[in-house]
Design a protein around this motif. Sequence first.
Motif, PDB file in Angstrom:
ATOM      1  N   GLU A   3       0.772  -1.320   0.100  1.00  0.00           N
ATOM      2  CA  GLU A   3       0.022   0.244   0.067  1.00  0.00           C
ATOM      3  C   GLU A   3       0.945   1.310   0.062  1.00  0.00           C
ATOM      4  O   GLU A   3       1.923   1.202   0.553  1.00  0.00           O
ATOM      5  CB  GLU A   3      -0.878  -0.197   1.140  1.00  0.00           C
ATOM      6  N   ASN A   4       0.563   2.384  -0.986  1.00  0.00           N
ATOM      7  CA  ASN A   4       1.402   3.553  -0.866  1.00  0.00           C
ATOM      8  C   ASN A   4       0.856   4.280   0.090  1.00  0.00           C
ATOM      9  O   ASN A   4      -0.409   4.394   0.671  1.00  0.00           O
ATOM     10  CB  ASN A   4       1.249   4.005  -2.364  1.00  0.00           C
ATOM     11  N   ARG A   5       1.791   5.074   0.852  1.00  0.00           N
ATOM     12  CA  ARG A   5       1.485   6.294   1.555  1.00  0.00           C
ATOM     13  C   ARG A   5       2.643   7.384   1.217  1.00  0.00           C
ATOM     14  O   ARG A   5       3.522   6.980   0.757  1.00  0.00           O
ATOM     15  CB  ARG A   5       1.716   5.898   3.026  1.00  0.00           C
ATOM     16  N   VAL A   6       2.032   8.505   1.703  1.00  0.00           N
ATOM     17  CA  VAL A   6       2.953   9.800   1.049  1.00  0.00           C
ATOM     18  C   VAL A   6       3.369  10.510   2.627  1.00  0.00           C
ATOM     19  O   VAL A   6       2.761  10.609   3.549  1.00  0.00           O
ATOM     20  CB  VAL A   6       1.970  10.845   0.291  1.00  0.00           C
ATOM     21  N   ARG A  15      -2.947  23.977   7.964  1.00  0.00           N
ATOM     22  CA  ARG A  15      -3.976  23.037   7.567  1.00  0.00           C
ATOM     23  C   ARG A  15      -3.298  22.010   6.521  1.00  0.00           C
ATOM     24  O   ARG A  15      -3.492  20.732   6.614  1.00  0.00           O
ATOM     25  CB  ARG A  15      -4.910  23.763   6.443  1.00  0.00           C
ATOM     26  N   GLU A  16      -2.511  22.395   5.849  1.00  0.00           N
ATOM     27  CA  GLU A  16      -1.505  21.427   4.941  1.00  0.00           C
ATOM     28  C   GLU A  16      -0.733  20.465   5.763  1.00  0.00           C
ATOM     29  O   GLU A  16      -0.697  19.304   5.474  1.00  0.00           O
ATOM     30  CB  GLU A  16      -0.628  22.454   3.998  1.00  0.00           C
ATOM     31  N   LEU A  17      -0.054  20.892   6.887  1.00  0.00           N
ATOM     32  CA  LEU A  17       0.608  20.173   7.564  1.00  0.00           C
ATOM     33  C   LEU A  17      -0.106  18.906   8.349  1.00  0.00           C
ATOM     34  O   LEU A  17      -0.105  17.935   8.570  1.00  0.00           O
ATOM     35  CB  LEU A  17       1.344  20.743   8.636  1.00  0.00           C
ATOM     36  N   LEU A  18      -1.642  19.520   8.895  1.00  0.00           N
ATOM     37  CA  LEU A  18      -2.357  18.715   9.790  1.00  0.00           C
ATOM     38  C   LEU A  18      -3.079  17.523   8.688  1.00  0.00           C
ATOM     39  O   LEU A  18      -3.122  16.231   8.971  1.00  0.00           O
ATOM     40  CB  LEU A  18      -3.296  19.599  10.472  1.00  0.00           C
ATOM     41  N   ASP A  23      -3.308  12.117   6.636  1.00  0.00           N
ATOM     42  CA  ASP A  23      -3.163  11.389   5.384  1.00  0.00           C
ATOM     43  C   ASP A  23      -2.062  10.221   5.458  1.00  0.00           C
ATOM     44  O   ASP A  23      -2.295   9.173   5.085  1.00  0.00           O
ATOM     45  CB  ASP A  23      -2.973  11.949   4.233  1.00  0.00           C
ATOM     46  N   PHE A  24      -0.911  10.581   5.987  1.00  0.00           N
ATOM     47  CA  PHE A  24       0.271   9.942   6.530  1.00  0.00           C
ATOM     48  C   PHE A  24      -0.244   8.538   7.345  1.00  0.00           C
ATOM     49  O   PHE A  24      -0.008   7.517   6.968  1.00  0.00           O
ATOM     50  CB  PHE A  24       1.247  10.649   6.811  1.00  0.00           C
ATOM     51  N   HIS A  25      -0.821   9.170   8.423  1.00  0.00           N
ATOM     52  CA  HIS A  25      -1.475   7.961   9.453  1.00  0.00           C
ATOM     53  C   HIS A  25      -2.413   7.220   8.692  1.00  0.00           C
ATOM     54  O   HIS A  25      -2.453   5.936   8.974  1.00  0.00           O
ATOM     55  CB  HIS A  25      -1.668   8.430  10.635  1.00  0.00           C
ATOM     56  N   GLU A 146      -3.699  11.674  16.374  1.00  0.00           N
ATOM     57  CA  GLU A 146      -3.341  10.855  17.775  1.00  0.00           C
ATOM     58  C   GLU A 146      -3.914   9.567  17.724  1.00  0.00           C
ATOM     59  O   GLU A 146      -3.350   8.590  18.064  1.00  0.00           O
ATOM     60  CB  GLU A 146      -3.852  11.781  18.912  1.00  0.00           C
ATOM     61  N   GLU A 147      -5.385   9.511  17.162  1.00  0.00           N
ATOM     62  CA  GLU A 147      -5.905   8.170  17.118  1.00  0.00           C
ATOM     63  C   GLU A 147      -5.306   7.161  16.352  1.00  0.00           C
ATOM     64  O   GLU A 147      -5.076   6.126  16.658  1.00  0.00           O
ATOM     65  CB  GLU A 147      -7.385   8.487  16.714  1.00  0.00           C
ATOM     66  N   TYR A 148      -4.917   7.853  14.938  1.00  0.00           N
ATOM     67  CA  TYR A 148      -4.347   6.899  14.077  1.00  0.00           C
ATOM     68  C   TYR A 148      -2.807   6.427  14.657  1.00  0.00           C
ATOM     69  O   TYR A 148      -2.442   5.479  14.394  1.00  0.00           O
ATOM     70  CB  TYR A 148      -4.199   7.584  12.733  1.00  0.00           C
ATOM     71  N   ALA A 149      -2.310   7.501  15.225  1.00  0.00           N
ATOM     72  CA  ALA A 149      -0.701   7.232  15.625  1.00  0.00           C
ATOM     73  C   ALA A 149      -0.804   6.228  16.587  1.00  0.00           C
ATOM     74  O   ALA A 149      -0.001   5.204  16.598  1.00  0.00           O
ATOM     75  CB  ALA A 149      -0.181   8.487  16.102  1.00  0.00           C
ATOM     76  N   ARG A 150      -1.788   6.055  17.532  1.00  0.00           N
ATOM     77  CA  ARG A 150      -1.763   5.265  18.651  1.00  0.00           C
ATOM     78  C   ARG A 150      -1.979   3.751  17.894  1.00  0.00           C
ATOM     79  O   ARG A 150      -1.327   2.739  18.386  1.00  0.00           O
ATOM     80  CB  ARG A 150      -2.663   5.547  19.667  1.00  0.00           C
TER      81      ARG A 150
END
Length: 168
Positions: A3-6, A15-18, A23-25, A146-150
């Motif tokens: 699966e690709n991730r950026v 906004r771009e950073l958030l 999207d990364f997570h 935070e939810e995705y990172a965990r």
Amino acid sequence: MTENRVDPPTAGGERELLQGFLDFHRGTLLWKVSGLTGEQLVQRSVDPSSLSLIGLIRHLSEVEKYWFHRALAQLPAPPKYWTAEHPDGDFDLADAARAEHDLAEFREIVRASGEIAAGHTLDDTFLRPGHEGEYSVRYLYIHMIEEYARHNGHADLLRERIDGLTGE
């Protein structure tokens, strides 16, 4: 893992950073589940936990729907996997035969969440069903990261247990 991730941007507006980190997570989770069979996706961690990779996908589908669809957009988006009878149904009722369907549904929910978020500024506020006080879209992004990172930490351990593959 296929699966690709950026990678998120290293500079830019808030906004771009958030959005980049969220999207990364999201991509990291999809990366962790890629190339596995339905049987592997429902493989549990360790007793008595019902934690599985497809359970994480189902759980985060519900989290996306709750925060973006139900809370932010005020759309009718009742839980699909959580019920009074099965409060952990996202994990407990995972089915290998439905794993591909669950993944496709997750991707669609994430796509729709992106459309919803695009219509709001970071300073826009909303009310959470069943909670007091206003929440900002900025808070929503931070909470979702935070939810995705965990859960990506959980996914990394689960994936390693299944076939030895680990993340970065």
